[in-house]
Design a protein around this motif. Sequence first.
Motif, PDB file in Angstrom:
ATOM      1  N   THR A 270       0.834  -1.198   0.000  1.00 52.78           N
ATOM      2  CA  THR A 270       0.000   0.000   0.000  1.00 52.78           C
ATOM      3  C   THR A 270       0.868   1.247   0.000  1.00 52.78           C
ATOM      4  N   SER A 271       1.897   1.278   0.851  1.00 52.87           N
ATOM      5  CA  SER A 271       2.792   2.425   0.919  1.00 52.87           C
ATOM      6  C   SER A 271       3.569   2.587  -0.368  1.00 52.87           C
ATOM      7  N   ALA A 272       4.033   1.456  -0.945  1.00 51.75           N
ATOM      8  CA  ALA A 272       4.790   1.526  -2.188  1.00 51.75           C
ATOM      9  C   ALA A 272       3.912   2.039  -3.322  1.00 51.75           C
ATOM     10  N   THR A 273       2.662   1.589  -3.377  1.00 52.15           N
ATOM     11  CA  THR A 273       1.741   2.048  -4.417  1.00 52.15           C
ATOM     12  C   THR A 273       1.513   3.550  -4.290  1.00 52.15           C
ATOM     13  N   ALA A 274       1.301   4.034  -3.067  1.00 50.47           N
ATOM     14  CA  ALA A 274       1.090   5.469  -2.846  1.00 50.47           C
ATOM     15  C   ALA A 274       2.316   6.257  -3.262  1.00 50.47           C
ATOM     16  N   ALA A 275       3.506   5.751  -2.950  1.00 47.18           N
ATOM     17  CA  ALA A 275       4.730   6.456  -3.311  1.00 47.18           C
ATOM     18  C   ALA A 275       4.900   6.501  -4.825  1.00 47.18           C
ATOM     19  N   LEU A 276       4.568   5.399  -5.513  1.00 41.51           N
ATOM     20  CA  LEU A 276       4.674   5.364  -6.961  1.00 41.51           C
ATOM     21  C   LEU A 276       3.706   6.348  -7.612  1.00 41.51           C
ATOM     22  N   GLN A 277       2.582   6.595  -6.985  1.00 42.35           N
ATOM     23  CA  GLN A 277       1.605   7.522  -7.529  1.00 42.35           C
ATOM     24  C   GLN A 277       1.980   8.965  -7.196  1.00 42.35           C
ATOM     25  N   GLY A 278       3.146   9.179  -6.576  1.00 43.39           N
ATOM     26  CA  GLY A 278       3.545  10.526  -6.190  1.00 43.39           C
ATOM     27  C   GLY A 278       2.819  11.000  -4.949  1.00 43.39           C
ATOM     28  N   ARG A 279       2.310  10.068  -4.199  1.00 45.96           N
ATOM     29  CA  ARG A 279       1.547  10.399  -3.003  1.00 45.96           C
ATOM     30  C   ARG A 279       2.293   9.840  -1.795  1.00 45.96           C
ATOM     31  N   GLY A 280       3.058  10.684  -1.157  1.00 44.38           N
ATOM     32  CA  GLY A 280       3.809  10.249   0.008  1.00 44.38           C
ATOM     33  C   GLY A 280       2.909  10.046   1.195  1.00 44.38           C
ATOM     34  N   SER A 281       3.486   9.578   2.256  1.00 47.68           N
ATOM     35  CA  SER A 281       2.735   9.347   3.482  1.00 47.68           C
ATOM     36  C   SER A 281       2.573  10.648   4.254  1.00 47.68           C
ATOM     37  N   VAL A 282       1.414  10.830   4.815  1.00 47.07           N
ATOM     38  CA  VAL A 282       1.149  11.990   5.668  1.00 47.07           C
ATOM     39  C   VAL A 282       0.946  11.489   7.088  1.00 47.07           C
ATOM     40  N   LYS A 283       1.121  12.367   8.046  1.00 49.26           N
ATOM     41  CA  LYS A 283       0.926  12.021   9.453  1.00 49.26           C
ATOM     42  C   LYS A 283      -0.344  12.710   9.929  1.00 49.26           C
ATOM     43  N   LEU A 284      -1.191  11.961  10.616  1.00 53.02           N
ATOM     44  CA  LEU A 284      -2.451  12.498  11.114  1.00 53.02           C
ATOM     45  C   LEU A 284      -2.546  12.250  12.612  1.00 53.02           C
ATOM     46  N   TYR A 285      -2.714  13.327  13.363  1.00 53.03           N
ATOM     47  CA  TYR A 285      -3.013  13.227  14.790  1.00 53.03           C
ATOM     48  C   TYR A 285      -4.528  13.225  14.902  1.00 53.03           C
TER      49      TYR A 285
END
Length: 155
Positions: free
Chosen positions: A45-60
Amino acid sequence: MVAVQVATRGRGAADCAERHVAEVVKRAWSSAWSSAPTSSNYAQTSATAALQGRGSVKLYTYYRSQASFRVRIALNLKGLAHDDTFLHLEKGDQFAAEYKALNPQMVVPTLIDGDVKLFQSLAILEYLDEKYPEPPLLPADAAARAWVRGLALIT
């Protein structure tokens, strides 16, 4: 037994907005359940998001916060990987010095996307929709968008 009757007043923007909201909620729920990271698919899931140019965000966030819930729905709908940090509001986690330094308003949700730090769910939703336009959170029709925004302001 209580009977519930739903009255529809008119057509146009309200109907269009209701259909769009229903579709967004349907996609968000199916996305949340089908793409929820498990031990076997989290890296994918993380790799797919990164490939789409969508990095991980942090949510509190807080599990019972309606404002946080709407942001989590948007993140899942848009397929964005997110690292959730759950605060326990009833125990006062939001008043901790570390969190106050991060968010002086001491509320949830707080979203961190790279150098961008945002609070207030509607501002976060607008940011996400502008930075990651697909799929859109709002309908294409201007009147329908206004209707949805009005619904979002009801507390």
